[in-house]
Design an enzyme around this catalytic site. Structure first.
Site, PDB file in Angstrom:
ATOM      1  N   GLU A  11      61.271 -23.076  15.515  1.00 52.21           N
ATOM      2  CA  GLU A  11      61.618 -24.726  15.803  1.00 52.21           C
ATOM      3  C   GLU A  11      62.866 -24.498  16.866  1.00 52.21           C
ATOM      4  O   GLU A  11      63.714 -23.676  16.838  1.00 52.21           O
ATOM      5  CB  GLU A  11      62.220 -25.419  14.894  1.00 52.21           C
ATOM      6  CG  GLU A  11      61.974 -26.752  14.861  1.00 52.21           C
ATOM      7  CD  GLU A  11      60.345 -27.092  14.797  1.00 52.21           C
ATOM      8  OE1 GLU A  11      60.104 -27.654  15.927  1.00 52.21           O
ATOM      9  OE2 GLU A  11      59.976 -27.314  13.858  1.00 52.21           O
ATOM     10  N   SER A  55      44.236 -49.163  23.857  1.00 52.35           N
ATOM     11  CA  SER A  55      44.520 -48.452  22.382  1.00 52.35           C
ATOM     12  C   SER A  55      44.236 -49.218  21.014  1.00 52.35           C
ATOM     13  O   SER A  55      44.525 -50.377  21.203  1.00 52.35           O
ATOM     14  CB  SER A  55      46.089 -48.042  22.419  1.00 52.35           C
ATOM     15  OG  SER A  55      46.622 -47.827  20.896  1.00 52.35           O
ATOM     16  N   GLY A  88      56.461 -37.141  14.604  1.00 56.12           N
ATOM     17  CA  GLY A  88      56.721 -35.586  14.810  1.00 56.12           C
ATOM     18  C   GLY A  88      55.634 -34.966  14.651  1.00 56.12           C
ATOM     19  O   GLY A  88      55.662 -33.645  14.712  1.00 56.12           O
ATOM     20  N   SER A 113      53.023 -35.063  16.898  1.00 53.40           N
ATOM     21  CA  SER A 113      52.640 -34.927  18.140  1.00 53.40           C
ATOM     22  C   SER A 113      51.380 -35.750  18.528  1.00 53.40           C
ATOM     23  O   SER A 113      50.281 -35.464  19.157  1.00 53.40           O
ATOM     24  CB  SER A 113      52.479 -33.380  18.437  1.00 53.40           C
ATOM     25  OG  SER A 113      52.574 -33.265  19.828  1.00 53.40           O
ATOM     26  N   ASP A 124      53.524 -28.151  21.929  1.00 53.77           N
ATOM     27  CA  ASP A 124      52.725 -29.418  21.376  1.00 53.77           C
ATOM     28  C   ASP A 124      51.395 -29.347  21.975  1.00 53.77           C
ATOM     29  O   ASP A 124      50.256 -29.635  21.288  1.00 53.77           O
ATOM     30  CB  ASP A 124      53.347 -30.724  21.725  1.00 53.77           C
ATOM     31  CG  ASP A 124      54.683 -30.854  20.706  1.00 53.77           C
ATOM     32  OD1 ASP A 124      55.039 -30.081  20.203  1.00 53.77           O
ATOM     33  OD2 ASP A 124      55.281 -32.010  21.008  1.00 53.77           O
TER      34      ASP A 124
HETATM   35  P1  ADP Z   1      54.871 -37.986  18.475  1.00 52.53           P
HETATM   36  O1  ADP Z   1      54.281 -37.218  19.604  1.00 52.53           O
HETATM   37  O2  ADP Z   1      55.838 -37.084  17.775  1.00 52.53           O
HETATM   38  O3  ADP Z   1      54.015 -38.756  17.851  1.00 52.53           O
HETATM   39  P2  ADP Z   1      56.211 -39.504  20.935  1.00 52.53           P
HETATM   40  O4  ADP Z   1      57.198 -40.220  20.849  1.00 52.53           O
HETATM   41  O5  ADP Z   1      56.227 -37.954  21.612  1.00 52.53           O
HETATM   42  O6  ADP Z   1      56.012 -39.019  19.383  1.00 52.53           O
HETATM   43  O7  ADP Z   1      54.856 -40.149  21.262  1.00 52.53           O
HETATM   44  C1  ADP Z   1      54.469 -41.273  20.801  1.00 52.53           C
HETATM   45  C2  ADP Z   1      53.957 -42.088  21.958  1.00 52.53           C
HETATM   46  O8  ADP Z   1      52.562 -41.621  22.193  1.00 52.53           O
HETATM   47  C3  ADP Z   1      53.640 -43.479  21.697  1.00 52.53           C
HETATM   48  O9  ADP Z   1      54.693 -44.196  21.848  1.00 52.53           O
HETATM   49  C4  ADP Z   1      52.779 -43.948  22.619  1.00 52.53           C
HETATM   50  O10 ADP Z   1      53.001 -44.340  23.952  1.00 52.53           O
HETATM   51  C5  ADP Z   1      51.710 -42.732  22.825  1.00 52.53           C
HETATM   52  N1  ADP Z   1      50.626 -42.651  21.894  1.00 52.53           N
HETATM   53  C6  ADP Z   1      50.165 -41.710  20.800  1.00 52.53           C
HETATM   54  N2  ADP Z   1      49.202 -42.126  20.157  1.00 52.53           N
HETATM   55  C7  ADP Z   1      48.702 -43.144  20.764  1.00 52.53           C
HETATM   56  C8  ADP Z   1      47.790 -44.203  20.194  1.00 52.53           C
HETATM   57  N3  ADP Z   1      46.845 -43.826  19.376  1.00 52.53           N
HETATM   58  N4  ADP Z   1      47.511 -45.293  20.901  1.00 52.53           N
HETATM   59  C9  ADP Z   1      48.634 -45.523  21.962  1.00 52.53           C
HETATM   60  N5  ADP Z   1      49.482 -44.974  22.256  1.00 52.53           N
HETATM   61  C10 ADP Z   1      49.670 -43.645  21.720  1.00 52.53           C
HETATM   62 MG    MG Z   2      55.386 -36.317  21.242  1.00 57.04          MG
END
Ligand code: ADP
Ligand code: MG
Length: 359
Positions: free
Chosen positions: A27, A61, A117, A119, A165
């Site tokens: 990490e 989405s 978290g 991804s 990631d």
């Molecule tokens: P993590 O990658 O840990 O889940 P992040 O902050 O890096 O968190 O990414 C989250 C962002 O990715 C969301 O705010 C959105 O903009 C985008 N995202 C991920 N999955 C989706 C989805 N299924 N629909 C719309 N946006 C998504």
């Molecule tokens: Mg992310």
């Protein structure tokens, strides 16, 4: 994908998926050119793609129930915000590589929890690029897809992320760990320690300081490497070498160096018990030397570590909130998680089981 039809009025011409990931060990090492050991999780993101009938991109989405329309031309390259920036970034990166991308209808659906978290962002990027590869027959391999996904996230979503990631989402599966050298991008798919499986629990603590903390730690590592006269902390192999650094750089560097060594030991095929000890040591190092833990994560990791059947546990991801990962005896995940969540709730917190996925 019948919902694509509902939104866009036609059937999709291509479809692709990519998983979320959890990091087992390694990490805060990827921006120091170090070693990481993630695995894919069962939750994944799927995109459906078709050709747009007008000169606009349309991205939808399902999770956000939101549609974004993007006007793209040579003269006006306005990057959309929010989720569309990740998708638009993938389109743009491909165009910068010389590919011609038509205007798209693109539908996103996902079981990866957003912002926990695991991804979801990389899953979205990799699924989008895989979808475009399928739609347009692009000659891209999985490493190139991961690299382009990372470029999209950095340059269009504005997140200074490492490559872990996207490499995990593009190359890993749920049955193996992906040992990745983030400097050379050499990777190896390895079996889990025998008799063990992965559990991921969300601590319920929001990752409020994650972005600023991440940037500070990154700067600390760069400064430590500069003072030590190396390109990156990856080039230091023994913790003694960091002893002369001023605080807090000494402890930051000690985490990175010791964490790289833990990954290198883990991939030699250690038994689950030893792998678990390495995870426990990783958590202590992230808490004490790297200072990216919070009370909720320490409480959850503490409960996990004292639970029978758990080989080891630690916070996973950037820290400051988010999820914990544990290695547990195979077949014990369900009952173990129930017991852990009960005790965590008696301690005043609200956790949630993320892996194994409960559908
Ligand atoms: P993590 O990658 O840990 O889940 P992040 O902050 O890096 O968190 O990414 C989250 C962002 O990715 C969301 O705010 C959105 O903009 C985008 N995202 C991920 N999955 C989706 C989805 N299924 N629909 C719309 N946006 C998504
Ligand atoms: Mg992310």
């Amino acid at each position: 994908m019948s919902d694509f039809q509902q939104i866009f009025g036609t059937a999709p011409k291509a479809e692709a998926s990519a998983p979320g990931r959890v990091n087992l060990l390694g990490e805060h090492t990827d921006y120091s050119d170090g070693f990481v050991l993630p695995t894919a999780i069962p939750q994944h993101t799927t995109v459906g793609l078709g050709l747009s009938a007008d000169a606009l991109h349309h991205f939808y989405s399902e999770q956000l129930d939101e549609q974004v329309t993007v006007l793209e031309s040579e003269e006006t390259d306005r990057t959309p915000s929010g989720f569309a920036s990740y998708i638009f970034g993938c389109v743009r990166i491909l165009e910068r590589e010389g590919y011609t991308i038509p205007h798209l209808n693109l539908y996103v659906t996902s079981s990866v929890p957003i912002g926990s978290g695991l991804s979801s962002s990389a899953a979205l990027e990799v699924a989008t690029l895989r979808g475009l590869r399928a739609l347009l027959n692009l000659p891209l391999d999985d490493v190139q897809i991961a690299q382009m996904a990372q470029q999209a996230e950095i340059h269009y979503a504005g997140v200074q992320c490492g490559i872990m990631d996207q490499m995990a989402s593009s190359l890993a599966d749920t049955e193996h760990m992906l040992f990745l050298d983030t400097r050379t991008l050499e990777s190896q798919v390895l079996p889990f320690p025998r008799g063990a499986e992965v559990v991921v629990i969300d601590s319920g603590a929001p990752r409020t300081l994650a972005a600023s903390g991440y940037n500070e730690r990154r700067a600390d590592c760069e400064e430590a490497a500069r003072l030590l006269g190396v390109k990156a902390l990856r080039d230091i192999t023994g913790v003694e070498a960091v002893g002369g650094l001023p605080e807090p750089l000494r402890r930051r560097a000690r985490h990175v160096v010791s964490e790289n060594n833990r990954v290198l030991e883990a991939v030699r095929g250690v038994p689950a018990e030893r792998f678990g000890e390495l995870m426990n040591a990783s958590h202590a190092s992230l808490r004490d030397d790297y200072e990216v833990s919070v009370p909720a994560l320490d409480a959850l990791v503490g409960i996990l570590q004292e639970t029978p059947g758990v080989f080891g546990a630690r916070l996973t991801g950037a820290g400051f909130g988010g999820a914990c990962v544990a290695l547990v005896a195979q077949g014990k995940a369900g009952e173990m998680a129930k017991d852990v969540l009960e005790r965590y709730s008696r301690a005043g917190y609200a956790g949630k089981l993320l892996v194994p996925a409960v559908s």
